[in-house]
Design an enzyme around this catalytic site. Structure first.
Site, PDB file in Angstrom:
ATOM      1  N   CYS A  56       0.814  -1.221   0.000  1.00  0.00           N
ATOM      2  CA  CYS A  56       0.000   0.000   0.000  1.00  0.00           C
ATOM      3  C   CYS A  56       0.843   1.265   0.000  1.00  0.00           C
ATOM      4  CB  CYS A  56      -0.909   0.059   1.229  1.00  0.00           C
ATOM      5  SG  CYS A  56      -1.124  -1.443   2.140  1.00  0.00           S
ATOM      6  N   ASP A  88      -3.175  -2.858   7.862  1.00  0.00           N
ATOM      7  CA  ASP A  88      -4.118  -3.815   8.436  1.00  0.00           C
ATOM      8  C   ASP A  88      -3.900  -5.241   7.954  1.00  0.00           C
ATOM      9  OD1 ASP A  88      -5.092  -1.548   9.575  1.00  0.00           O
ATOM     10  OD2 ASP A  88      -7.163  -1.840   8.980  1.00  0.00           O
ATOM     11  N   CYS A 129      -2.757   3.262   2.995  1.00  0.00           N
ATOM     12  CA  CYS A 129      -3.442   2.162   3.673  1.00  0.00           C
ATOM     13  C   CYS A 129      -4.520   2.695   4.614  1.00  0.00           C
ATOM     14  CB  CYS A 129      -2.443   1.307   4.436  1.00  0.00           C
ATOM     15  SG  CYS A 129      -3.154  -0.254   5.021  1.00  0.00           S
ATOM     16  N   ASP A 130      -5.401   1.811   4.985  1.00  0.00           N
ATOM     17  CA  ASP A 130      -6.678   2.099   5.639  1.00  0.00           C
ATOM     18  C   ASP A 130      -6.711   3.332   6.542  1.00  0.00           C
ATOM     19  OD1 ASP A 130      -7.141  -0.254   4.386  1.00  0.00           O
ATOM     20  OD2 ASP A 130      -7.920  -1.319   6.113  1.00  0.00           O
ATOM     21  N   LYS A 131      -5.979   3.323   7.650  1.00  0.00           N
ATOM     22  CA  LYS A 131      -6.100   4.403   8.633  1.00  0.00           C
ATOM     23  C   LYS A 131      -5.301   5.633   8.237  1.00  0.00           C
ATOM     24  CE  LYS A 131      -8.526   1.390  10.549  1.00  0.00           C
ATOM     25  NZ  LYS A 131      -8.204   0.390   9.515  1.00  0.00           N
ATOM     26  N   CYS A 201      -5.153  -2.619  -1.077  1.00  0.00           N
ATOM     27  CA  CYS A 201      -6.067  -3.710  -1.429  1.00  0.00           C
ATOM     28  C   CYS A 201      -7.092  -3.234  -2.464  1.00  0.00           C
ATOM     29  CB  CYS A 201      -6.771  -4.217  -0.186  1.00  0.00           C
ATOM     30  SG  CYS A 201      -5.652  -4.917   1.038  1.00  0.00           S
ATOM     31  N   GLU A 451     -10.069  -5.139  14.018  1.00  0.00           N
ATOM     32  CA  GLU A 451     -10.893  -5.711  12.956  1.00  0.00           C
ATOM     33  C   GLU A 451     -10.912  -7.226  13.088  1.00  0.00           C
ATOM     34  OE1 GLU A 451     -10.322  -2.444   9.380  1.00  0.00           O
ATOM     35  OE2 GLU A 451      -9.337  -4.389   9.218  1.00  0.00           O
ATOM     36  N   SER A 477     -13.135  -5.490   8.800  1.00  0.00           N
ATOM     37  CA  SER A 477     -12.417  -5.036   7.618  1.00  0.00           C
ATOM     38  C   SER A 477     -13.406  -4.720   6.513  1.00  0.00           C
ATOM     39  CB  SER A 477     -11.468  -6.146   7.143  1.00  0.00           C
ATOM     40  OG  SER A 477     -11.020  -5.902   5.835  1.00  0.00           O
TER      41      SER A 477
END
Length: 574
Positions: A56, A88, A129-131, A201, A451, A477
Site C-alpha cells: 500500500c 491492516d 493504507c486504511d487508517k 487492497c 478488525e 475489515s
C-alpha cells in the site's frame, strides 16, 4: 506566483523565514541547499506514509517526488516528511491489530506537530493504507491550511487459475483450508499471486472506500483517487496537485471551506453507493469532529439509508477499483448520484470549483456494468446500514452490499476477545444458526478496536457466510462479508448491553428496519448489570494504555481530543 512580490505576512512560515531575528532559522535551510529565493517562497509540507510495511505504501516515495516538482514549478518550496502507517493486512488476526485504529490518531497528530514545528504554509498529504487516509484528512482539517489529499492508488488484481483474485480470497482460503476444501499446494500458489503489484487492497475495502471519500468530500483532485498505484498517470496527478496547492495558497482556500456538513453528506453518499467499508462510519465522524461539526454514526447512517447502492464492487460484487477507474472513475459514480439528487452539487472542492462544476463535462458511459445509473440501482438502499436497539443504544453498523437475506435471529455464543472466537471457528466448535458475539474489543476495551477479518473470512470460507451472524464492539475489515455487525455501542468495557449477554440469549437483527435487539427485559438487564464487573486488559503502559485513557465511543468516531468545537485559534491563523 513570484516570491519577491508574494505577501508572506499572514502565512505561518513568516515565523521561520522573515526578518533579521530569523537568521539562525534560515541558516538551517541554506545548509540543506535552499536558495534565498526558495526560502522566501511559501513552504508546502509534502507528507507521506511511505514505508516498507506493505505494498500500500511502497509507491508513495516516488509519488512524493512528483508532487514536489509540481510545487516547485508553481513557485513554492516543498518540504517532504514521513509519518507512520500500520497496515491492516499485516496486523490482521493477532495483537498487532490493536495498533491499527490508534495509528490514525498518531498519523494526524504527527502531521500536525511537524507542520506546527516548522511553520509550513500548506499541505499535500499522500496516504495508501486504511487508517492513513482518514488520519491525513483529519490533519488537514485540523490544521486548516490549504491542503490537497492524494491516494497512493490501489493494487492490481491477481489471477488464480483464470479468475481474478484479491487479498480477500487469501483470507477466505484459510477458512477453506481448515475444512479440507483447499490443499497446502493451493494455498501456497494463491498467496504467491494474489498481490502482484504495489498499491492498497484492490476492492472496495477501507482504503478504496476512503479514497472514494477523498473525491466525494472535495479534498482530492477529480479522478486522482481511482488510478492504480503502478499506473504512470499517478505521477501526473501528483504533479498537478503540487501546482494546484499553490493556487489554493494564493486564493486562501482552506479545508474547512471544503469540508462542510453538506460535503460530509456527499462523502457518506459515495460510501453507500459504492458498497464501501463500515469503517467509514468511524472515519467520517472523526473528520467532522476536527472541523467542529457534529456528524456521528446516526448522521452517517441516515445518508446511507437514502442513497442507492450502484457500484458492483468486491467484496459484495464483481469488480475492483481498477475496473471502475477504467470505465470513468469516481466522477462517473458521483455524476449519476448528482444527476438524480443524491449529492450536493454546490460544495467547494480543491479545484477551486464546486462538485457540480467539476462534473459538468462528465458523460455517462453506457458501455459498462461496473457502475449502475442511480435511478436503476443494484438495490435502492445503500450498501451499508446503521442499526439501533436495546443491544446497541449507541448504534451499530452492517455492510449489506451483495447480501440477499437482511434478517437474522439466533442464540448468542459469547466470546471475550477475538482469539477465543477464531479458535472456535477454526475448529468448527459452533452450531449453524448461532450469533457469535465478540466483545471487549471496542476502542477502550481492546484497547484499539480490532478488525475481525481473520474470523469472518474463515467463517465465510467454511461456507457459513449466510448461515451465521457475528456481532462485536470491535470493527470489521472492508473485506468482510456475511451478516457481520460491528461498532456495537456502548462497548463492553464500559458496561454496554453487549457485556451483559449470555450464551443462549436470543438476538434479532433486522437490516431492513435498522434494528438489533436481544430478547431481555429491562429488569433482567438491570439484574445482570448489578452483577457485572469491569474487565481489565493487559496494556498498563505505553501508547495503547494512553489511547485507552482518552478515546471516546465509536458513535462519535473514536476520537481522542476535544476537536474543532473547542478550538480558540486554528494553526493556519498563527
Amino acid at each position: 506566483m513570484d516570491a519577491k512580490t508574494f505577501d508572506k505576512s499572514k502565512l505561518p512560515s513568516r515565523h521561520v523565514t522573515e526578518g533579521p531575528e530569523r537568521a539562525p532559522h534560515r541558516s538551517y535551510y541554506y545548509a540543506m541547499g535552499l536558495t534565498r529565493h526558495q526560502i522566501h517562497q511559501p513552504f508546502v509540507g509534502v507528507a507521506t506514509c511511505w514505508n516498507e510495511a506493505a505494498p500500500c505504501n511502497i509507491a508513495l516515495m516516488r509519488q512524493a517526488q512528483a508532487v514536489k516538482k509540481g510545487v516547485a514549478a508553481a513557485n513554492g518550496t516543498p518540504r517532504e516528511f514521513c509519518t507512520i502507517t500500520v497496515t491492516d493486512g499485516i496486523a490482521m488476526g493477532h495483537q498487532g491489530m490493536r495498533a491499527s485504529l490508534p495509528s490514525r490518531e498518531v498519523i494526524a497528530d504527527s502531521v500536525e506537530l511537524t507542520m506546527r514545528g516548522h511553520a509550513y504554509d500548506a499541505l499535500v498529504g499522500l496516504a495508501g493504507c486504511d487508517k492513513s487516509l482518514p488520519g491525513m484528512m483529519m490533519a488537514m482539517v485540523r490544521l486548516n491550511v490549504p491542503s490537497i489529499f492524494i491516494y497512493g492508488g490501489s493494487i492490481l488484481p491477481g489471477s488464480f487459475r483464470g479468475r481474478p483474485v484479491t487479498i480477500q480470497d487469501v483470507f477466505e482460503a484459510v477458512g477453506q483450508h481448515s475444512v479440507g476444501k483447499f490443499s497446502d499446494e493451493d494455498l501456497d500458489e494463491l498467496e504467491h499471486i494474489a498481490c502482484p503489484s504495489a498499491g492498497a487492497c484492490g476492492a472496495q475495502f477501507t482504503a478504496n472506500t476512503m479514497a472514494t471519500v477523498s473525491e466525494g468530500i472535495g479534498l482530492a483532485l477529480p479522478y486522482s483517487a481511482g488510478a492504480p498505484a503502478p499506473y504512470e498517470i499517478r505521477d501526473a496527478f501528483c504533479a498537478a496537485a503540487g501546482e494546484k496547492i499553490m493556487e489554493l495558497v494564493r486564493r486562501n482556500i482552506r479545508p474547512r471551506d471544503i469540508v462542510t456538513r453538506k460535503a460530509l453528506e456527499n462523502a457518506a453518499a459515495v460510501v453507500s453507493a459504492s458498497g464501501g467499508s463500515t469503517n467509514a462510519a468511524l472515519h467520517l465522524p472523526a473528520i467532522a469532529h476536527e472541523c467542529g461539526i457534529k456528524f456521528d454514526l446516526f448522521d452517517v447512517a441516515e445518508v446511507f439509508k437514502r442513497t442507492p447502492y450502484i457500484a458492483d464492487l468486491k467484496p459484495g460484487g464483481k469488480y475492483v477499483a481498477k475496473d471502475m477507474f477504467e470505465v470513468g472513475g469516481i466522477p462517473l459514480l458521483m455524476k449519476t448520484l448528482l444527476d438524480h439528487g443524491y449529492m450536493h452539487g454546490d460544495c467547494l472542492t480543491v479545484t477551486g470549483r464546486t462538485i457540480a462544476e467539476n462534473l459538468a463535462s462528465v458523460k455517462w458511459n453506457p458501455d459498462q456494468d461496473v457502475v449502475y445509473a442511480a435511478d436503476k440501482p443494484i438495490t435502492t438502499n445503500g450498501g451499508v446500514v446503521g442499526l439501533r436497539g436495546n443491544l446497541a443504544p449507541d448504534g451499530a453498523i452492517v455492510k449489506v452490499a451483495g447480501m440477499s437475506n437482511l434478517k437474522f435471529t439466533g442464540p448468542a455464543r459469547c466470546f471475550d476477545g477475538e482469539e477465543a472466537c477464531f479458535d472456535a471457528v477454526k475448529n468448527k466448535k459452533y452450531k449453524e444458526g448461532e450469533v457469535l458475539v465478540i466483545r471487549y474489543e471496542g476502542p477502550r476495551g481492546g484497547p484499539g478496536m480490532r478488525e475481525m477479518l481473520a474470523t469472518t473470512a474463515a467463517l465465510y470460507g467454511q461456507g457459513m457466510g449466510g448461515k451465521m451472524a457475528l456481532i462485536t464492539d470491535g470493527r470489521f475489515s472492508g473485506a468482510t462479508r456475511g451478516f457481520c455487525i460491528g461498532h456495537v455501542g456502548p462497548e463492553a468495557a464500559v458496561g454496554g448491553p453487549i457485556a451483559l449477554l449470555q450464551d443462549g440469549d436470543i438476538i434479532t437483527i433486522d437490516a431492513e428496519a435498522g434494528t438489533i435487539d436481544v430478547k431481555l427485559d429491562d429488569k433482567e438487564f438491570e439484574r445482570r448489570r448489578t452483577a457485572w464487573k469491569p474487565r481489565e486488559h493487559n496494556f498498563t503502559s505505553g501508547y495503547l494504555w494512553k489511547y485507552a485513557q482518552g478515546v471516546g465511543p465509536a458513535v462519535n468516531g473514536a476520537v481522542t481530543h476535544p476537536g474543532g468545537k473547542a478550538e480558540r485559534q486554528s494553526y493556519a491563523d498563527i
